[in-house]
Design an enzyme around this catalytic site. Sequence first.
Site: not given
Length: 236
Positions: A97, A183, A185
């Site tokens: 990002c 993302h 994560e």
Amino acid sequence: MPHITIIETGLVSPQFRERHGTYPLMFQRMMAAADQNVTSGAVSVANGETLPDPAGLDAILITGSSAGVYDDVAWVAPLEAFVRAAHDNGIPMVGVCFGHQLIAQALGGTVRKSEKGWGIGRHVYQIAPDNGLIEGREIAVACSHQDQVITPPASARTFMSSEFTPHAGLLYTGGTTMSVQPHPEFSADYADALCDLRRGRAPDDVIATAKASLTAPLDHARLGGVITRFLNPPRA
């Protein structure tokens, strides 16, 4: 096994931190799911910590942030210099990002706020064939951004793309620097919480569509495994 240095460029909002953790913790969970032998530590430029000399690092992961790479933030220029040094020295490096955008800007690309508006929720990206990183034709990952890489650096080729985000994944010449816009994560719960956080900033219909999209499966483990392996390349 290399030690991965996570550069924390953003802070999770206090109302979410206890439940979801910090961004470095999210990445540590992601990497542990792919390889439980991975070790890592964080340097928080968002909290004023000083960047180390990249030449002394094994591998680098740059997190997301609420800041823009073009904002007047004191640590952005030093981080760009850090990225250039790491890239020139062939240190395995991944940006996600903000990290994706920062690497692109540091290496000669153009980043700005997109006229397409907010990208939130589950987005599906097309995978370039024979990219050397990830197999398959598409991948679904949560995202949360307005800024985009508009023009990649000349040294980068796009391996993930969508109509909304044409340059969602970049691999750089030399094969030691890679970055992605979405993302892997994030948990689905945290991605959903971020949709709620955009109320009043993103249109209501965009938020509703994004929240509904997160009920479908996410390929976070798949992309997380790609990132973990990239940061731990085979040694000669």
